[in-house]
Write an enzyme that holds these catalytic residues in place. Structure first.
Site, short mmCIF file in Angstrom:
data_model
loop_
_atom_site.label_atom_id
_atom_site.label_comp_id
_atom_site.label_asym_id
_atom_site.label_seq_id
_atom_site.Cartn_x
_atom_site.Cartn_y
_atom_site.Cartn_z
N PHE A 285 0.69 -1.27 0.03
CA PHE A 285 0.20 -0.07 -0.04
C PHE A 285 0.84 1.24 0.04
O PHE A 285 1.96 1.23 0.68
CB PHE A 285 -0.94 -0.01 1.38
CG PHE A 285 -1.89 -0.91 1.37
CD1 PHE A 285 -3.18 -0.80 0.82
CD2 PHE A 285 -1.71 -2.37 1.89
CE1 PHE A 285 -4.17 -1.75 0.89
CE2 PHE A 285 -2.68 -3.25 2.09
CZ PHE A 285 -3.74 -3.02 1.62
N ASP A 286 0.72 2.15 -0.75
CA ASP A 286 1.20 3.55 -0.47
C ASP A 286 0.28 4.11 0.59
O ASP A 286 -0.72 3.57 1.10
CB ASP A 286 0.68 4.31 -1.91
CG ASP A 286 0.88 5.92 -1.68
OD1 ASP A 286 2.28 6.30 -1.29
OD2 ASP A 286 0.06 6.82 -1.85
N LYS A 287 0.74 5.24 1.18
CA LYS A 287 0.35 5.77 2.43
C LYS A 287 -0.76 6.85 2.07
O LYS A 287 -1.81 6.81 2.29
CB LYS A 287 1.09 6.28 3.44
CG LYS A 287 0.54 6.80 4.81
CD LYS A 287 1.65 7.57 5.59
CE LYS A 287 2.20 8.97 5.08
NZ LYS A 287 1.08 9.92 5.40
#
Length: 364
Positions: free
Chosen positions: A60-62
Site C-alpha cells: 500500500f501507498d500511504k
C-alpha cells in the site's frame, strides 16, 4: 458396414466439439467482472481477474490510499523571527503550482486564513523531495528533511522541532531560502475509516503479508502503520525506491499487488503483478496504469475483489472439468453406438447449459 461407421463418426464429431468446453472460461470471466462492476470494482480484463487470485502480498501507498488523502495543516513554526502567517504565505506561494496532497493542504490553509498567496515563477518539482520557486525575485524551497540535507542547510533547532512533530505522526515540510531554514510546517492526514477492517479482510482472504510504502518520514510512517495494522512499513522512499521494494517483495513473497493513487505510485504499480488504483481520488496516470480500479476509493472492496477472483478461477476449473467429463462419456458412447446423432447433439448442448448455469452463480 461402412454406413454404420460413417454415422458413428458423425456422432463422435458432434459430441466431441464441446460448446461447454469453449464457454468454460469466458462465461466465468464475464459473470465475475459484471458482479465486480456492480460493487464498484473495475477489472480491466480476465487476465487480471485470474492474476488477482494468486496474490501472496499486498503493498500500500500511504497518502491517499491508507489515509484519506486530504491532509490539513496543524502547526506553523517560524525559525528566523518571521510570523507564522509569513511562513505559511511563502510556503503556499511556492506550492501553488504543485499537485501533491501536502502542497494542496498548505495552499488551502493559507487561503482559508485570508493570506496573500503570490504566484511564483520558475517552479521546479523535485520528485519525492519537495519543490522550489521564485517569489518576488527570491528563491525558496519547501520540502522534506532530505531535501534540506541535500542542499547542505544548517537545520539547527529546526531538526529538533521537526523530529518532535514526526513523533506525533505528522508529516513535516521545511521552508528555506538559498541560505537558511525559515520555518517548519506540520501536516496531518487521517487513516481511512475502513482501512483496518480492509486489512483484516485481506488476511482472512489468504494474503500473507501487508506492507506500507511511503515517502514520508520515519515517525509519520510508524504512526500510520500502527494505526492501520500493516505487517511492515518502509519510509522516506523515492518513486524508484518503491519500484525496487516491489521487486524485492516479489522475490521474497511471490505474487504482489501494489495499491496506490498518485503519479509517484504508477511505476511501482506497473512493476507489481497486479496494480490497484484508487478511482475517485487517484490521478489519471495511476488509474490508467492500474489493472484493477476501486471506483469509490473504498478499501473494503479489495478483500471482496480478491475473494471474487478466487471464486472465479475455481468456477473456471469446475466448468472445464465438467465439460471434459461429459466429453469423456459421450465419445466412447458414440463409438459404441449407444447414442444417436440427435441425442448426442442434445447432450452436447446440455453440457453448455450446465457450464453457463454454473458460471452465472458468480453474478450472486
Amino acid at each position: 458396414e461402412w454406413s454404420v461407421w460413417i454415422k458413428r463418426g458423425l456422432v463422435v464429431l458432434v459430441v466431441s466439439c464441446s460448446c461447454g468446453l469453449a464457454l468454460s472460461v469466458p462465461t466465468s470471466v464475464v459473470a465475475a467482472i459484471s458482479n465486480a462492476a456492480r460493487k464498484g470494482v473495475l477489472f480491466k480484463g480476465g487476465a487480471f481477474l485470474e492474476a488477482a487470485a494468486g496474490l501472496d502480498a499486498v503493498v500500500f501507498d500511504k497518502t491517499g490510499t491508507l489515509t484519506i488523502g486530504r491532509p490539513h495543516v496543524t502547526d506553523v513554526i517560524p525559525m528566523d523571527g518571521r510570523s507564522p502567517e509569513e511562513v505559511l504565505a511563502l510556503a503556499a506561494s511556492v506550492e501553488l503550482a504543485s499537485e501533491h496532497p501536502l502542497a494542496e493542504a498548505v495552499v488551502r490553509k493559507a487561503k482559508e486564513d485570508g493570506l496573500k498567496v503570490t504566484p511564483a515563477a520558475d517552479f521546479q518539482s523535485m520528485t519525492g523531495l519537495g519543490a522550489g520557486a521564485a517569489v518576488d525575485g527570491k528563491r525558496y524551497y519547501v520540502g522534506s528533511m532530505r531535501l534540506m540535507e541535500e542542499r547542505n542547510l544548517g537545520l539547527n533547532q529546526g531538526q529538533g522541532v521537526a523530529s518532535k512533530l514526526e513523533d506525533e505522526g505528522k508529516s513535516v515540510l521545511l521552508l528555506s531560502d538559498e541560505h537558511e531554514l525559515l520555518g517548519v510546517i506540520a501536516v496531518a492526514d487521517q487513516l481511512r475509516p475502513e482501512a483496518r477492517e480492509a486489512l483484516e479482510g485481506l488476511r482472512k482472504a489468504g494474503i500473507k503479508r501487508q506492507i506500507m510504502l511511503t515517502g514520508d518520514n520515519e515517525g509519520t510512517a510508524r504512526a500510520i502503520a500502527l494505526q492501520a495494522g500493516v505487517d511492515e512499513y518502509r519510509a522516506q522512499l523515492l518513486p524508484e525506491d518503491k519500484i525496487e521494494a516491489v521487486r524485492e517483495l516479489k522475490r521474497g513473497h511471490g505474487k504482489v499487488a501494489m495499491v496506490g493513487d498518485g503519479i509517484n505510485d504508477a511505476p511501482a504499480m506497473a512493476e507489481a503483478d497486479v496494480g490497484v488504483a484508487m478511482g475517485a481520488a487517484g490521478t489519471d496516470v495511476a488509474i490508467e496504469t492500474g489493472d484493477l480500479v476501486l471506483m469509490a476509493d473504498d478499501l473494503s472492496r479489495l478483500p471482496y475483489a480478491l475473494q471474487l477472483s478466487r471464486r472465479a478461477v475455481a468456477n473456471m476449473r469446475q466448468n472445464v472439468v465438467a465439460s471434459l467429463l461429459i466429453v469423456a462419456f459421450l465419445v466412447p458412447a458414440a463409438l459404441a453406438g449407444l447414442i444417436g446423432l440427435v441425442p448426442g447433439l442434445l447432450l452436447n448442448e446440455v453440457s453448455a447449459l450446465v457450464v453457463i448455469a454454473n458460471a452465472l452463480r458468480l453474478l450472486r
